[in-house]
Write a protein that holds these residues in place. Structure first.
Motif, PDB file in Angstrom:
ATOM      1  N   ARG A   1       0.865  -1.187   0.000  1.00 30.42           N
ATOM      2  CA  ARG A   1       0.000   0.000   0.000  1.00 30.42           C
ATOM      3  C   ARG A   1       0.902   1.237   0.000  1.00 30.42           C
ATOM      4  N   ALA A   2       1.329   1.632  -1.183  1.00 28.15           N
ATOM      5  CA  ALA A   2       2.320   2.718  -1.294  1.00 28.15           C
ATOM      6  C   ALA A   2       1.706   4.055  -0.882  1.00 28.15           C
ATOM      7  N   LEU A   3       0.419   4.270  -1.224  1.00 29.32           N
ATOM      8  CA  LEU A   3      -0.303   5.450  -0.730  1.00 29.32           C
ATOM      9  C   LEU A   3      -1.523   4.937   0.016  1.00 29.32           C
TER      10      LEU A   3
ATOM     11  N   ASN B   1      12.860   6.829   2.915  1.00 26.54           N
ATOM     12  CA  ASN B   1      12.791   5.900   1.786  1.00 26.54           C
ATOM     13  C   ASN B   1      11.522   5.064   1.881  1.00 26.54           C
ATOM     14  N   GLY B   2      10.840   4.946   0.737  1.00 28.18           N
ATOM     15  CA  GLY B   2       9.655   4.098   0.690  1.00 28.18           C
ATOM     16  C   GLY B   2       8.405   4.751   1.247  1.00 28.18           C
ATOM     17  N   ALA B   3       8.479   6.044   1.598  1.00 27.99           N
ATOM     18  CA  ALA B   3       7.339   6.740   2.216  1.00 27.99           C
ATOM     19  C   ALA B   3       6.166   6.902   1.247  1.00 27.99           C
ATOM     20  N   GLY B   4       6.471   6.962  -0.055  1.00 25.76           N
ATOM     21  CA  GLY B   4       5.423   7.172  -1.050  1.00 25.76           C
ATOM     22  C   GLY B   4       5.586   8.472  -1.827  1.00 25.76           C
ATOM     23  N   LYS B   5       6.739   9.107  -1.728  1.00 22.57           N
ATOM     24  CA  LYS B   5       6.964  10.391  -2.400  1.00 22.57           C
ATOM     25  C   LYS B   5       6.925  10.222  -3.919  1.00 22.57           C
ATOM     26  N   SER B   6       7.692   9.266  -4.432  1.00 21.85           N
ATOM     27  CA  SER B   6       7.725   9.083  -5.896  1.00 21.85           C
ATOM     28  C   SER B   6       6.370   8.620  -6.403  1.00 21.85           C
ATOM     29  N   THR B   7       5.705   7.767  -5.635  1.00 24.18           N
ATOM     30  CA  THR B   7       4.389   7.290  -6.068  1.00 24.18           C
ATOM     31  C   THR B   7       3.413   8.459  -6.160  1.00 24.18           C
ATOM     32  N   THR B   8       3.448   9.354  -5.186  1.00 26.00           N
ATOM     33  CA  THR B   8       2.585  10.547  -5.232  1.00 26.00           C
ATOM     34  C   THR B   8       2.883  11.347  -6.490  1.00 26.00           C
TER      35      THR B   8
ATOM     36  N   SER C   1      12.427  13.217 -13.250  1.00 24.90           N
ATOM     37  CA  SER C   1      12.333  11.989 -12.463  1.00 24.90           C
ATOM     38  C   SER C   1      13.527  11.853 -11.535  1.00 24.90           C
ATOM     39  N   GLN C   2      13.441  10.820 -10.701  1.00 22.22           N
ATOM     40  CA  GLN C   2      14.486  10.602  -9.690  1.00 22.22           C
ATOM     41  C   GLN C   2      15.834  10.271 -10.345  1.00 22.22           C
ATOM     42  N   GLY C   3      15.811   9.561 -11.464  1.00 19.31           N
ATOM     43  CA  GLY C   3      17.057   9.324 -12.208  1.00 19.31           C
ATOM     44  C   GLY C   3      17.205  10.422 -13.247  1.00 19.31           C
TER      45      GLY C   3
ATOM     46  N   ASP D   1      11.732  15.228  -8.674  1.00 20.75           N
ATOM     47  CA  ASP D   1      11.856  14.098  -7.742  1.00 20.75           C
ATOM     48  C   ASP D   1      13.317  13.987  -7.312  1.00 20.75           C
ATOM     49  N   GLU D   2      13.575  14.390  -6.082  1.00 19.58           N
ATOM     50  CA  GLU D   2      14.922  14.362  -5.505  1.00 19.58           C
ATOM     51  C   GLU D   2      15.966  15.018  -6.411  1.00 19.58           C
ATOM     52  N   PRO D   3      15.845  16.332  -6.603  1.00 24.42           N
ATOM     53  CA  PRO D   3      16.762  16.998  -7.526  1.00 24.42           C
ATOM     54  C   PRO D   3      18.215  17.030  -7.067  1.00 24.42           C
TER      55      PRO D   3
ATOM     56  N   THR E   1      12.014  15.201  -1.524  1.00 22.40           N
ATOM     57  CA  THR E   1      13.358  15.140  -0.974  1.00 22.40           C
ATOM     58  C   THR E   1      13.328  14.326   0.312  1.00 22.40           C
ATOM     59  N   HIS E   2      14.482  13.786   0.685  1.00 26.38           N
ATOM     60  CA  HIS E   2      14.534  13.312   2.065  1.00 26.38           C
ATOM     61  C   HIS E   2      15.607  14.055   2.853  1.00 26.38           C
ATOM     62  N   TYR E   3      15.997  15.198   2.317  1.00 32.11           N
ATOM     63  CA  TYR E   3      16.896  16.062   3.084  1.00 32.11           C
ATOM     64  C   TYR E   3      16.086  17.110   3.824  1.00 32.11           C
TER      65      TYR E   3
HETATM   66  N1  LIG Z   1       6.299  -0.438  -9.172  1.00 34.15           N
HETATM   67  C1  LIG Z   1       6.226  -0.845  -7.911  1.00 34.15           C
HETATM   68  N2  LIG Z   1       5.869  -2.116  -7.590  1.00 34.15           N
HETATM   69  C2  LIG Z   1       5.772  -2.533  -6.321  1.00 34.15           C
HETATM   70  N3  LIG Z   1       6.022  -1.752  -5.253  1.00 34.15           N
HETATM   71  C3  LIG Z   1       6.393  -0.480  -5.481  1.00 34.15           C
HETATM   72  C4  LIG Z   1       6.526   0.044  -6.815  1.00 34.15           C
HETATM   73  N4  LIG Z   1       6.910   1.333  -6.727  1.00 34.15           N
HETATM   74  C5  LIG Z   1       7.007   1.617  -5.415  1.00 34.15           C
HETATM   75  N5  LIG Z   1       6.702   0.527  -4.662  1.00 34.15           N
HETATM   76  C6  LIG Z   1       6.675   0.481  -3.188  1.00 34.15           C
HETATM   77  O1  LIG Z   1       5.816   1.504  -2.737  1.00 34.15           O
HETATM   78  C7  LIG Z   1       6.337   2.127  -1.582  1.00 34.15           C
HETATM   79  C8  LIG Z   1       6.522   3.608  -1.841  1.00 34.15           C
HETATM   80  O2  LIG Z   1       7.555   3.786  -2.798  1.00 34.15           O
HETATM   81  P1  LIG Z   1       7.997   5.190  -3.389  1.00 34.15           P
HETATM   82  O3  LIG Z   1       8.967   4.927  -4.479  1.00 34.15           O
HETATM   83  O4  LIG Z   1       6.809   6.011  -3.684  1.00 34.15           O
HETATM   84  O5  LIG Z   1       8.755   5.811  -2.126  1.00 34.15           O
HETATM   85  P2  LIG Z   1       9.685   7.091  -2.018  1.00 34.15           P
HETATM   86  O6  LIG Z   1       9.135   7.883  -0.874  1.00 34.15           O
HETATM   87  O7  LIG Z   1       9.812   7.764  -3.337  1.00 34.15           O
HETATM   88  O8  LIG Z   1      11.063   6.464  -1.572  1.00 34.15           O
HETATM   89  P3  LIG Z   1      12.578   6.858  -1.984  1.00 34.15           P
HETATM   90  O9  LIG Z   1      12.989   7.904  -0.992  1.00 34.15           O
HETATM   91  O10 LIG Z   1      13.321   5.585  -1.756  1.00 34.15           O
HETATM   92  O11 LIG Z   1      12.624   7.332  -3.399  1.00 34.15           O
HETATM   93  C9  LIG Z   1       7.613   1.393  -1.253  1.00 34.15           C
HETATM   94  O12 LIG Z   1       7.305   0.389  -0.304  1.00 34.15           O
HETATM   95  C10 LIG Z   1       8.021   0.786  -2.580  1.00 34.15           C
HETATM   96  O13 LIG Z   1       8.782  -0.378  -2.370  1.00 34.15           O
END
Ligand SMILES: Nc1ncnc2c1ncn2[C@@H]1O[C@H](COP(=O)(O)OP(=O)(O)OP(=O)(O)O)[C@@H](O)[C@H]1O
Ligand SMILES: [Mg+2]
Length: 337
Positions: free
Chosen positions: A28-30, A49-56, A93-95, A170-172, A203-205
């Motif tokens: 449940r990413a979000l 890390n993994g908080a859901g920032k990129s997913t948002t 993007s992050q990359g 995303d994380e510039p 960011t995570h800074y």
């Molecule tokens: N394509 C995917 N398939 C499965 N799980 C995913 C996918 N993308 C993200 N997740 C999971 O969703 C959660 C949120 O990930 P997300 O990338 O949004 O976090 P983040 O805050 O951007 O972290 P980071 O600081 O590492 O970039 C994490 O548990 C991640 O492992």
């Protein structure tokens, strides 16, 4: 749902689940994330890390579809009006997004052509962005040979090719050295000040968020744990932190003397070899400084510098997420790159 045009982003109750795979539970990413961002501001999405920032960011930029919930970006619904959202935004993007085999100028021209600009308009736009980002010196060399900081500037320039009203970064600055990081901060501030651009930055800074953002949303485990301006978030924590350097301290004596100062609470004494530190919280820093110095001197306790500081975002995170921001989050991530 009516949306105020003053909001560049208006997201309600976003849920995003990813299939766990191989019998593992879904991720449940979000988990019900609600977020509003005022137009023309710099907004920080902050979390470990993994908080859901990129997913948002992916949901808001139409790159991923939420399992449930709604979001409008630049006044358009991210699902029903995805094309209009894409025309209104830039996404970094992050990359890196740059093609290492092309020069920065060629990358910019290609991005402009993909946005539908004519050949001559694309060349002009690329030239503008090269000038604006101080890339002239590097514009006609392979992008793969740029330093990390310069490549990241090119990434941001690529995000601006379509003259967006909302720019997602995303994380510039992850992986940049301190000098390149502060150059990027200056760039982001300038962007936000010059154009009526909304910048959404993940960011995570904590320091980056504190310096750059007008508004902050702290995300943890797919949920918002705190939101507001950096100052207002810190102001939710009452009082100041007071610290006193100690010389050859007797910890129990210092504790009892400091404990008798009415203005101090949460007193702790940390002894490291021949020196030590008294740390406490206080609702009146300036008065507490005088009171603690008098009390220590009356008891014959030798001390060094006395300082009062405002709560930091780390203190805010600790208060809201129930755990401290670990620098190991950042270290592990950077090692993995
Ligand atoms: N394509 C995917 N398939 C499965 N799980 C995913 C996918 N993308 C993200 N997740 C999971 O969703 C959660 C949120 O990930 P997300 O990338 O949004 O976090 P983040 O805050 O951007 O972290 P980071 O600081 O590492 O970039 C994490 O548990 C991640 O492992
Ligand atoms: Mg991420």
């Amino acid at each position: 749902m009516p949306t105020s045009p003053d909001y560049a982003v208006d997201a309600l109750d976003l849920v995003k689940t990813y299939p766990g795979g191989r019998g593992r539970p879904d991720v449940r990413a979000l988990d019900g994330l609600t977020l509003t961002i005022a137009a023309g501001t710099v907004h920080g999405l902050l979390g470990p890390n993994g908080a859901g920032k990129s997913t948002t960011t992916k949901v808001l930029t139409t790159l991923a579809r939420a399992t449930s919930g709604t979001a409008r970006v630049a006044g358009h619904d991210v699902v029903r009006e995805a094309a209009a959202v894409r025309r209104s935004i830039g996404y970094v993007s992050q990359g890196t997004g740059a093609d290492p085999l092309l020069t920065p100028r060629e990358n910019l021209v290609m991005a402009a052509r993909l946005r539908g600009l004519s050949r001559s308009a694309s060349t002009a736009r690329a030239g503008d962005l090269v000038d604006r980002f101080g890339l002239t010196e590097f514009a006609d060399r392979g992008a793969g040979k740029l330093s990390g900081g310069t490549r990241r500037k090119l990434d941001v320039a690529l995000g601006l090719v379509g003259t967006p009203s909302v720019l997602f970064l995303d994380e510039p600055t992850t992986g940049l050295d301190p000098e390149a990081r502060s150059a990027m901060w200056a760039e982001i501030r300038r962007l936000a000040g010059e154009d009526e651009l909304t910048v959404v930055l993940t960011t995570h800074y904590l320091e980056e968020a504190d310096r750059l953002a007008d508004g902050l949303t702290i995300v943890d485990r797919g949920r918002v744990v705190a939101a507001g301006s950096p100052e207002s978030l810190k102001a939710t924590l009452e009082g100041d932190t007071l610290s006193v350097e100690l010389v050859e301290p007797d910890a129990s004596l210092v504790s009892s003397v400091a404990g008798s100062v009415a203005l101090l609470r949460d007193v702790s004494v940390h002894v490291e070899g021949p020196t030590g530190r008294l740390v406490a919280r206080t609702s009146d820093g300036p008065a507490a400084v005088g009171a603690v110095i008098s009390a220590l001197q009356a008891a014959g306790i030798r001390h060094g510098a006395v300082g009062v500081s405002r709560p930091t975002l780390d203190d805010v995170y600790l208060a809201h997420a129930g755990r401290s921001w670990t620098s190991s989050d950042v270290a592990v991530k950077e090692l993995a790159r």
